[in-house]
Structures are given as structure tokens and as C-alpha cells.
Motif scaffolding. Structure first.
Motif, mmCIF file in Angstrom:
data_model
loop_
_atom_site.group_PDB
_atom_site.id
_atom_site.type_symbol
_atom_site.label_atom_id
_atom_site.label_comp_id
_atom_site.label_asym_id
_atom_site.label_seq_id
_atom_site.Cartn_x
_atom_site.Cartn_y
_atom_site.Cartn_z
ATOM 1 N N PHE A 1 0.942 -1.015 -0.151
ATOM 2 C CA PHE A 1 -0.026 0.033 -0.101
ATOM 3 C C PHE A 1 0.922 1.373 0.059
ATOM 4 C CE2 PHE A 1 -3.594 -2.968 1.175
ATOM 5 C CZ PHE A 1 -4.430 -2.135 0.156
ATOM 6 N N GLY A 2 1.955 1.331 0.524
ATOM 7 C CA GLY A 2 3.081 2.221 0.698
ATOM 8 C C GLY A 2 3.185 2.703 -0.775
ATOM 9 N N ILE A 3 3.519 1.823 -1.824
ATOM 10 C CA ILE A 3 3.571 2.118 -3.008
ATOM 11 C C ILE A 3 2.641 3.073 -3.657
ATOM 12 C CG2 ILE A 3 3.802 1.198 -5.437
ATOM 13 C CD1 ILE A 3 4.503 -1.389 -4.286
ATOM 14 N N LEU A 4 1.386 2.803 -3.419
ATOM 15 C CA LEU A 4 0.389 3.785 -3.852
ATOM 16 C C LEU A 4 0.438 5.443 -3.293
ATOM 17 C CD1 LEU A 4 -2.451 1.178 -3.756
ATOM 18 C CD2 LEU A 4 -0.984 1.690 -5.492
ATOM 19 N N ASP A 5 1.128 5.583 -2.152
ATOM 20 C CA ASP A 5 1.261 6.985 -1.678
ATOM 21 C C ASP A 5 2.533 7.451 -2.415
ATOM 22 O OD1 ASP A 5 -0.935 6.488 -0.038
ATOM 23 O OD2 ASP A 5 0.253 5.753 1.627
ATOM 24 N N GLU A 6 3.230 6.735 -3.106
ATOM 25 C CA GLU A 6 4.470 7.410 -3.522
ATOM 26 C C GLU A 6 4.223 8.539 -4.646
ATOM 27 O OE1 GLU A 6 7.139 3.480 -2.299
ATOM 28 O OE2 GLU A 6 7.079 4.116 -4.319
ATOM 29 N N GLU A 7 4.966 9.495 -5.063
ATOM 30 C CA GLU A 7 4.608 10.519 -5.721
ATOM 31 C C GLU A 7 4.246 9.904 -7.107
ATOM 32 O OE1 GLU A 7 7.452 13.639 -6.366
ATOM 33 O OE2 GLU A 7 6.216 14.727 -7.711
ATOM 34 N N HIS A 8 5.288 9.144 -7.777
ATOM 35 C CA HIS A 8 5.204 8.521 -9.103
ATOM 36 C C HIS A 8 3.893 7.724 -9.332
ATOM 37 C CE1 HIS A 8 8.816 10.500 -10.585
ATOM 38 N NE2 HIS A 8 9.449 9.892 -9.528
ATOM 39 N N ALA A 9 3.212 7.286 -8.242
ATOM 40 C CA ALA A 9 1.842 6.518 -8.357
ATOM 41 C C ALA A 9 0.764 7.514 -8.284
ATOM 42 C CB ALA A 9 1.997 5.248 -7.153
ATOM 43 N N ARG A 10 1.087 8.730 -7.734
ATOM 44 C CA ARG A 10 -0.080 9.626 -7.588
ATOM 45 C C ARG A 10 -0.181 10.452 -8.590
ATOM 46 N NH1 ARG A 10 0.637 12.755 -3.771
ATOM 47 N NH2 ARG A 10 2.581 12.167 -3.263
ATOM 48 N N VAL A 11 1.032 10.785 -9.213
ATOM 49 C CA VAL A 11 1.101 12.149 -10.236
ATOM 50 C C VAL A 11 1.340 11.603 -11.615
ATOM 51 C CG1 VAL A 11 2.232 14.133 -10.558
ATOM 52 C CG2 VAL A 11 1.717 13.369 -8.142
ATOM 53 N N GLY A 12 0.368 12.185 -12.588
ATOM 54 C CA GLY A 12 0.965 11.721 -13.868
ATOM 55 C C GLY A 12 -0.062 11.128 -14.737
ATOM 56 N N ARG A 13 0.217 10.522 -15.802
ATOM 57 C CA ARG A 13 -0.743 9.764 -16.780
ATOM 58 C C ARG A 13 -1.021 8.518 -16.170
ATOM 59 N NH1 ARG A 13 -2.133 11.760 -21.770
ATOM 60 N NH2 ARG A 13 -3.157 10.081 -22.545
ATOM 61 N N ALA A 14 -1.925 8.004 -16.102
ATOM 62 C CA ALA A 14 -2.271 6.697 -15.416
ATOM 63 C C ALA A 14 -1.532 5.609 -15.872
ATOM 64 C CB ALA A 14 -3.948 6.140 -15.721
ATOM 65 N N VAL A 15 -1.111 5.547 -17.280
ATOM 66 C CA VAL A 15 -0.191 4.583 -17.781
ATOM 67 C C VAL A 15 1.220 4.382 -16.986
ATOM 68 C CG1 VAL A 15 0.504 5.794 -19.730
ATOM 69 C CG2 VAL A 15 0.299 3.017 -19.918
ATOM 70 N N GLU A 16 1.654 5.823 -16.808
ATOM 71 C CA GLU A 16 2.886 5.914 -16.559
ATOM 72 C C GLU A 16 2.956 5.397 -15.029
ATOM 73 O OE1 GLU A 16 5.378 6.413 -18.297
ATOM 74 O OE2 GLU A 16 4.156 6.953 -20.085
ATOM 75 N N ARG A 17 1.759 5.954 -14.444
ATOM 76 C CA ARG A 17 1.698 5.371 -12.659
ATOM 77 C C ARG A 17 1.425 3.967 -12.534
ATOM 78 N NH1 ARG A 17 -3.270 7.947 -10.297
ATOM 79 N NH2 ARG A 17 -3.965 8.557 -12.701
ATOM 80 N N LEU A 18 0.936 3.326 -13.548
ATOM 81 C CA LEU A 18 0.553 1.917 -13.504
ATOM 82 C C LEU A 18 2.151 1.161 -13.766
ATOM 83 C CD1 LEU A 18 -1.400 -0.333 -13.656
ATOM 84 C CD2 LEU A 18 -1.384 -0.307 -15.935
ATOM 85 N N GLU A 19 2.883 1.775 -14.852
ATOM 86 C CA GLU A 19 4.128 0.972 -14.959
ATOM 87 C C GLU A 19 4.922 1.313 -13.528
ATOM 88 O OE1 GLU A 19 5.858 1.954 -18.697
ATOM 89 O OE2 GLU A 19 7.923 1.848 -17.952
ATOM 90 N N TYR A 20 5.009 2.476 -12.942
ATOM 91 C CA TYR A 20 5.719 2.563 -11.885
ATOM 92 C C TYR A 20 5.185 1.702 -10.729
ATOM 93 C CZ TYR A 20 7.559 4.848 -7.720
ATOM 94 O OH TYR A 20 8.184 5.047 -6.424
ATOM 95 N N VAL A 21 3.937 1.493 -10.613
ATOM 96 C CA VAL A 21 3.239 0.568 -9.661
ATOM 97 C C VAL A 21 3.729 -0.836 -9.926
ATOM 98 C CG1 VAL A 21 1.223 -0.336 -8.739
ATOM 99 C CG2 VAL A 21 1.621 2.070 -8.851
ATOM 100 N N THR A 22 3.853 -1.207 -11.071
ATOM 101 C CA THR A 22 4.257 -2.530 -11.438
ATOM 102 C C THR A 22 5.779 -2.593 -10.957
ATOM 103 O OG1 THR A 22 2.707 -2.610 -13.322
ATOM 104 C CG2 THR A 22 4.534 -4.248 -13.537
#
Lengths: 196, 196
Positions: free
Chosen positions: B69-90
Motif C-alpha cells: 500500500f505504501g507504493i500507492l502513496d509514492e509520488e510517481h504512483a499519484r502524479v502523471g498519466r495513468a499508464v505511467e503510474r501503472l508502470e511505476y506501480v508494477t
């Protein structure tokens, strides 16, 4: 009623009951007593069909392995460009996994404490190598990316396919075999991202 | 020697021993006696730290869930285009899985017999939904393909990532964290096939 049910027992139905018990209790945790209770027949009736629980395990994992190795003998797995053969094998792996769901589930849970388990693990590795060789050939043809190490890519693709046993349930509303096979092939070969 | 070892026990080291035992024997199959033997301390010393084995399970799966869940609070998971956030979370999911390997392994094996297990399953589902929502948003943006049903795609991607716990071993010659994270991101987003 019980007598009629007993009469219908064949090596095939005994095998299918045994596989369910092995999956539920683990192979190590299953006794002939458990199998006898689950099948509703006496231990001596079971011994009439098989030498013991290890023979049931061998028959069950053989069924999964025969299904998987059978794919490699099919025409589209043998003829054509490596990348097309790899795609065909990927699709067929999903189909066989779902068609033989309990048998493949058991095969994937085998850990290697008995001779039969070690043999099953060895055969699984052999199958993995055959698919890895196809991936290597497709990379050599320049049809798949060369920047992911073959062993790692094979592991990840098998990981995706094998994970289907964790959630797929037949006869439940949800994705069907062809939808799942299409999704796996599309993900593995083209990925999620739209080009452009 | 034994005394010195005992002195070093903290809730943290007790937790790490308990997790290994839970993974090896299964949570249901683990008694306080097993934990006491594995930790080399008395049961009463364990009770000094925790109320019982369910508290150890809760702490262990919390560590995995907090990491995820900590991942989802990180900046790159919150800001930017959804596809980029999804790639970051992956990518981060692979990193967290490997950094917290035993804790995530335990989380993935939880089956739901106790309140803590059901709570852990519920939190896992919640995390899955958060990631599925990201995928849905990326599809709405037109950045990922729309022909794979979101729930199915999420399951397959999680299946690939989670399968890493089956074979990854730290300190063994083999792919490192970054190589594995790169491979997962490349496979999931671009697939194996080279564009012709």
C-alpha cells in the motif's frame, strides 16, 4: 444407493477423487484412509486398482504431463517460424491447464519428497526447457526482443500461465477458456501498452 | 552461546523466525511449541512479546501489506498519466515483493480460516482493486489496449509478479532485483514480440 455408487467406480473416477484429496490435504498429508473415505470404497477395493497412493500420484501427474508434452507434438508447435510456434504453445498451455485443471494444479504443487515427485519435477523442468528453447530460437530469428534473458522470460511467462490455477473455476460466471487464452497471448506477445 | 543468542531476541527477530515457520509448516500447522523450538526461546518468552501466533501472523502480513500500500502513496504512483503510474506501480510491486520476500510469500499463502487471515485477504483484494482502477484509467486515456477485460488483465499481471516468490532466492547467482523488475515491466507493457 451406496452400492450403485460403488459399482460405478473405475480407476478413472478413483483417480479424480484422489487428485481432489491430494490438492486439499497435500500429498504428504493424505493417507489411504483419507482416500478410502473420500471415495466411499474400502482400502482393499483401492488396492484392487492401484498399488498405493504413490501410483495414484504418478497417474495423476502423468495425465498433466502428457497433456503438456502432447502440445509439443502438435503440428503448429513443430512447423513454422519459432515465434509462431511459441505463440501456439502458449495458447495451448492455457487450454491444457484449464482442460486438466486439477491434474495440472497437483503437478504445480509437487515438492519432491518421493521418487515420483522428483520424477514429476524433472519432467516439468524438461518441458520448461523445451519452451525456453523455442523462445531462444525466436530471439535468434529476431522476432522477439533479445533484452530479456531467456530463462527469466520463460519463468515469468510460466508464472502468469500457472497462476490461472489459483483463480479459475469452471462453470462459474467469469472469463472462459478462449478469452483467457487470448488475453495471455496478447499480454505475453504484445503487452498492455497501445503503440502510438 | 545459547544465552547470548537469547539476549539478542527482539520482536523483530521473533517475527522473522515465525514467518519462516509459517511458510514451512503452514499457519494452521504451526503451534506455539514449533515457534518456541525454532526461535530457541521458551513459550513464555514469546508470550512476553506477543499475545499468540495470530498476532505474529497479523504483524507479518501487515509488513507485506504496508509495503504494497505504501507504493500507492509514492509520488510517481499519484502524479502523471495513468499508464505511467501503472508502470511505476508494477515496477515497485516487484521491488517490494523481493525486499519483503518472506512476508509477501506468507501473505500470498493466506487462505482465510481465522479473522486475521480473512482481514489479510480483504486487504489484498483492496490492493488489487486499486491497481485495477489504475489500469481502467489508463484504458480510458487510450494508452493501454481495451480488448483485455480489466479484471482478467490484473489477475494475469499479478500472477506473473507473484510467481516470483516461487523461484527468487536472495544471494544466489541469478537475476537481480532490477533485472527482474525491468523484465516484468517490459513484458507487461510491451510484450515479447519485436515490432516488425
Amino acid at each position: 444407493m451406496t452400492a450403485a455408487k460403488r459399482d460405478t467406480y473405475t480407476p478413472e473416477t478413483l483417480l479424480s477423487v484422489a487428485v481432489e484429496v491430494f490438492i486439499q490435504r497435500g500429498y504428504d498429508g493424505t493417507s489411504m484412509e483419507h482416500l478410502s473415505k473420500a471415495a466411499g470404497i474400502s482400502k482393499s477395493s483401492i488396492y484392487h486398482h492401484v498399488a498405493g497412493k504413490e501410483e495414484l500420484l504418478r497417474r495423476a501427474v502423468s495425465r498433466a504431463l502428457d497433456g503438456l508434452f502432447g502440445i509439443l507434438d502438435e503440428e503448429h508447435a513443430r512447423v513454422g517460424r519459432a515465434v509462431e510456434r511459441l505463440e501456439y504453445v502458449t495458447r495451448r498451455m492455457v487450454e491444457v491447464l484449464i482442460a486438466e485443471l486439477p491434474y495440472v494444479t497437483l503437478l504445480l504443487r509437487v515438492r519432491g519428497n518421493t521418487g515420483t515427485e522428483r520424477w514429476a519435477l524433472e519432467r516439468r523442468r524438461e518441458f520448461d526447457h523445451r519452451v525456453a528453447d523455442l523462445l531462444k530460437a525466436a530471439a535468434a530469428d529476431g522476432d522477439v526482443r533479445g533484452d530479456i534473458e531467456v530463462r527469466l522470460a520463460t519463468r515469468l511467462v510460466f508464472g502468469m500461465i500457472n497462476s490461472i490455477v489459483e483463480w479459475y473455476r469452471p462453470d462459474v460466471r467469469g472469463a472462459g477458456v478462449q478469452e483467457i487464452a487470448d488475453a495471455v497471448v496478447q499480454l505475453v506477445f504484445s503487452g498492455l501498452r497501445k503503440e502510438g
